[in-house]
Write a protein that holds these residues in place. Sequence first.
Motif, mmCIF file in Angstrom:
data_model
loop_
_atom_site.group_PDB
_atom_site.id
_atom_site.type_symbol
_atom_site.label_atom_id
_atom_site.label_comp_id
_atom_site.label_asym_id
_atom_site.label_seq_id
_atom_site.Cartn_x
_atom_site.Cartn_y
_atom_site.Cartn_z
ATOM 1 N N ILE A 10 2.288 -13.864 0.991
ATOM 2 C CA ILE A 10 1.679 -12.537 0.943
ATOM 3 C C ILE A 10 1.917 -11.878 -0.411
ATOM 4 O O ILE A 10 1.172 -11.003 -0.842
ATOM 5 C CB ILE A 10 2.217 -11.655 2.099
ATOM 6 C CG1 ILE A 10 1.249 -10.500 2.360
ATOM 7 C CG2 ILE A 10 3.624 -11.161 1.814
ATOM 8 C CD1 ILE A 10 1.543 -9.740 3.630
ATOM 9 N N GLY A 11 2.946 -12.331 -1.111
ATOM 10 C CA GLY A 11 3.227 -11.820 -2.447
ATOM 11 C C GLY A 11 2.207 -12.234 -3.483
ATOM 12 O O GLY A 11 2.229 -11.747 -4.623
ATOM 13 N N LEU A 68 8.471 -1.220 -6.141
ATOM 14 C CA LEU A 68 7.040 -1.373 -5.941
ATOM 15 C C LEU A 68 6.300 -0.068 -6.309
ATOM 16 O O LEU A 68 5.102 -0.134 -6.576
ATOM 17 C CB LEU A 68 6.767 -1.722 -4.471
ATOM 18 C CG LEU A 68 7.257 -3.091 -3.978
ATOM 19 C CD1 LEU A 68 7.053 -3.198 -2.476
ATOM 20 C CD2 LEU A 68 6.525 -4.215 -4.677
ATOM 21 N N PHE A 69 6.939 1.056 -6.278
ATOM 22 C CA PHE A 69 6.171 2.309 -6.453
ATOM 23 C C PHE A 69 6.470 2.982 -7.771
ATOM 24 O O PHE A 69 6.142 4.148 -7.985
ATOM 25 C CB PHE A 69 6.495 3.258 -5.294
ATOM 26 C CG PHE A 69 6.360 2.557 -3.983
ATOM 27 C CD1 PHE A 69 5.148 2.188 -3.501
ATOM 28 C CD2 PHE A 69 7.497 2.257 -3.239
ATOM 29 C CE1 PHE A 69 5.016 1.525 -2.295
ATOM 30 C CE2 PHE A 69 7.387 1.587 -2.028
ATOM 31 C CZ PHE A 69 6.157 1.228 -1.552
ATOM 32 N N MET A 70 7.053 2.291 -8.673
ATOM 33 C CA MET A 70 7.378 2.859 -9.979
ATOM 34 C C MET A 70 6.231 2.624 -10.954
ATOM 35 O O MET A 70 5.609 1.573 -10.957
ATOM 36 C CB MET A 70 8.655 2.226 -10.537
ATOM 37 C CG MET A 70 9.905 2.541 -9.735
ATOM 38 S SD MET A 70 11.333 1.639 -10.356
ATOM 39 C CE MET A 70 11.460 2.304 -12.003
ATOM 40 N N GLU A 98 9.158 -11.850 -1.670
ATOM 41 C CA GLU A 98 7.974 -11.943 -2.526
ATOM 42 C C GLU A 98 7.129 -10.674 -2.522
ATOM 43 O O GLU A 98 6.217 -10.532 -3.349
ATOM 44 C CB GLU A 98 7.112 -13.133 -2.085
ATOM 45 C CG GLU A 98 7.665 -14.496 -2.473
ATOM 46 C CD GLU A 98 8.796 -14.955 -1.555
ATOM 47 O OE1 GLU A 98 9.416 -15.976 -1.859
ATOM 48 O OE2 GLU A 98 9.033 -14.281 -0.514
ATOM 49 N N LEU A 99 7.431 -9.736 -1.607
ATOM 50 C CA LEU A 99 6.720 -8.458 -1.641
ATOM 51 C C LEU A 99 6.913 -7.732 -2.965
ATOM 52 O O LEU A 99 6.088 -6.900 -3.353
ATOM 53 C CB LEU A 99 7.188 -7.555 -0.495
ATOM 54 C CG LEU A 99 6.682 -7.887 0.916
ATOM 55 C CD1 LEU A 99 7.329 -6.972 1.934
ATOM 56 C CD2 LEU A 99 5.163 -7.767 0.993
ATOM 57 N N ALA A 158 -3.333 -16.903 0.622
ATOM 58 C CA ALA A 158 -2.321 -15.974 1.121
ATOM 59 C C ALA A 158 -2.708 -15.424 2.488
ATOM 60 O O ALA A 158 -1.871 -15.327 3.398
ATOM 61 C CB ALA A 158 -2.127 -14.829 0.119
ATOM 62 N N LEU A 159 -3.985 -15.073 2.655
ATOM 63 C CA LEU A 159 -4.429 -14.524 3.931
ATOM 64 C C LEU A 159 -4.404 -15.570 5.036
ATOM 65 O O LEU A 159 -4.027 -15.279 6.183
ATOM 66 C CB LEU A 159 -5.835 -13.942 3.780
ATOM 67 C CG LEU A 159 -5.950 -12.710 2.881
ATOM 68 C CD1 LEU A 159 -7.416 -12.314 2.707
ATOM 69 C CD2 LEU A 159 -5.156 -11.543 3.429
ATOM 70 N N LEU A 160 -4.805 -16.804 4.704
ATOM 71 C CA LEU A 160 -4.752 -17.867 5.711
ATOM 72 C C LEU A 160 -3.317 -18.182 6.111
ATOM 73 O O LEU A 160 -3.038 -18.481 7.277
ATOM 74 C CB LEU A 160 -5.449 -19.120 5.186
ATOM 75 C CG LEU A 160 -6.973 -19.017 5.045
ATOM 76 C CD1 LEU A 160 -7.545 -20.280 4.429
ATOM 77 C CD2 LEU A 160 -7.629 -18.754 6.408
#
Length: 371
Positions: A91-92, A142-144, A114-115, A34-36
Motif C-alpha cells: 500500500i506504500g 506524513l503531514f509535514m 511502508e505507510l 498495490a491495490l490488488l
Amino acid sequence: MANLCCHFSFLLFSLLCFHFTLCFTNFTAYDELALLALKFSVKDPYNYLANWSNSSSICNWVGVMCDGHHEKVIALNLGEMGLKGTLPSKIGNLSFLVELDLHGNNLYGELPKELIQLHKLEILNLSYNEFKGEIPTWIGSLFMQLSGRLPPTISNLSSLELLSLSRNFLTGDIPIEIGLLQNLKFLYLGANKLSGHIPSNIFNISELQEIDLSWNNLSGSIHSNMCHGLPNLQMLHLQENELSGALPSNWIQCKELKDLQLEYNSLIGDIPEGIGELDMLQELYLNHNNLQGHLPKDIGNLTKLQLLYLNYNNLEGHIPKDIGNLAELQLLYLSDNNLKGDIPEGIGKLDMLQELCLDHNNLQGNFCRQV
C-alpha cells in the motif's frame, strides 16, 4: 465589437488525458499491483471489490479516485465495507495518494511501516477497526510540508528517475546540481517559493519527459536553445512565475511535446513561426503575457491541438484562416488582444469547439456553426 465568448455544450474531454496514460504506464502499474495486494489480503463478504481486476482501468474500480492528469490513484475510500484482514506493505506504493479512508471495517494487525512512503497523504482515517500496537512515531511525518532549500548534494542520487517535491515551502534557487541527474525523467517542483533563474543545464537532461516548475518566483528568460537537449520532452509547465524575455525560436527538436504552459509570466516578443512544428501538441497556454506581433500562419499545422489560450496579450493583425484546420480544437481563447479583420469562416466548421472567446479585439463579420 459584441462579446463573442461562446460556450458550446459538447462533453468531449475524454481525449484530454490519453497521452498521459501512455507516459505513466509503468507508474500506473505500481498502483494496480498495490491495490490488488490489498484485495488479496482482505476478505470482502459483500463483494464491494468485485470489479477490482486487470480487465478494467483502476480508475473505474469501486472506491478508487484518480488524478485525471496522470491516472494515478489519489484517493482510496473503502469505509464501512465490512472488509476483514490486514494492510499489505505494498500500500506504500500508492505514491500519489492524498486520501486514505478505511474506517468502519474489521481490519486488524499492525500498520505497515511502508505507510511512511505516502508523502502526499493529507487525510488518513483508520477509525473503527481492530488495529493493534502503538501509534507509530513516524506517522506524524506524513503531514509535514517541507521547507528550506534544495541541497546541492541532491546530485548524489544519480539513478533518480522521478523527483516530486511540489506543493511545499521550498525556497531559494534551484541548485545547478540537479542538472547532473542524467537519468531523471520527471521533475516536479511546482507550487513552492523557489526563486532565481532556471539552471540552463536542466535543459540538457535528455531523458526528461515532464518538467513542472510552475507557481514559483522564478525569473530570467527561458533557455533559447531549450529543445536541443530535450528530445523526449512531453510536458513543460512554467506558468505563474516571473519569467521574461522572448520565447525560444527553435521548437523543431521538441517533437514529442504535447503540453506547453507558459501563462502568467512577462514574456515578450512574437510567437515564433516554428511553433507550428510541434505537431504532437495538444495544449498551448501563452495567455497573460506581453506577447506581440501577428499570429503565426503555421499555427494551423497543430492539427492535434485541443486547447489554445492566447488571450490577454498584445497580439495584432488577422486571425490566420488556417486556424480552421484545427479539427480537434475544443477551447479557443483570443480575447483581449489587438486582433483585427474578419473572423475566419473556418472557425464555424470546428465541430469539436466548446468555448470560443474573441471579445475585446477589433474583429468583424459573422460565422455560421453547422449542426
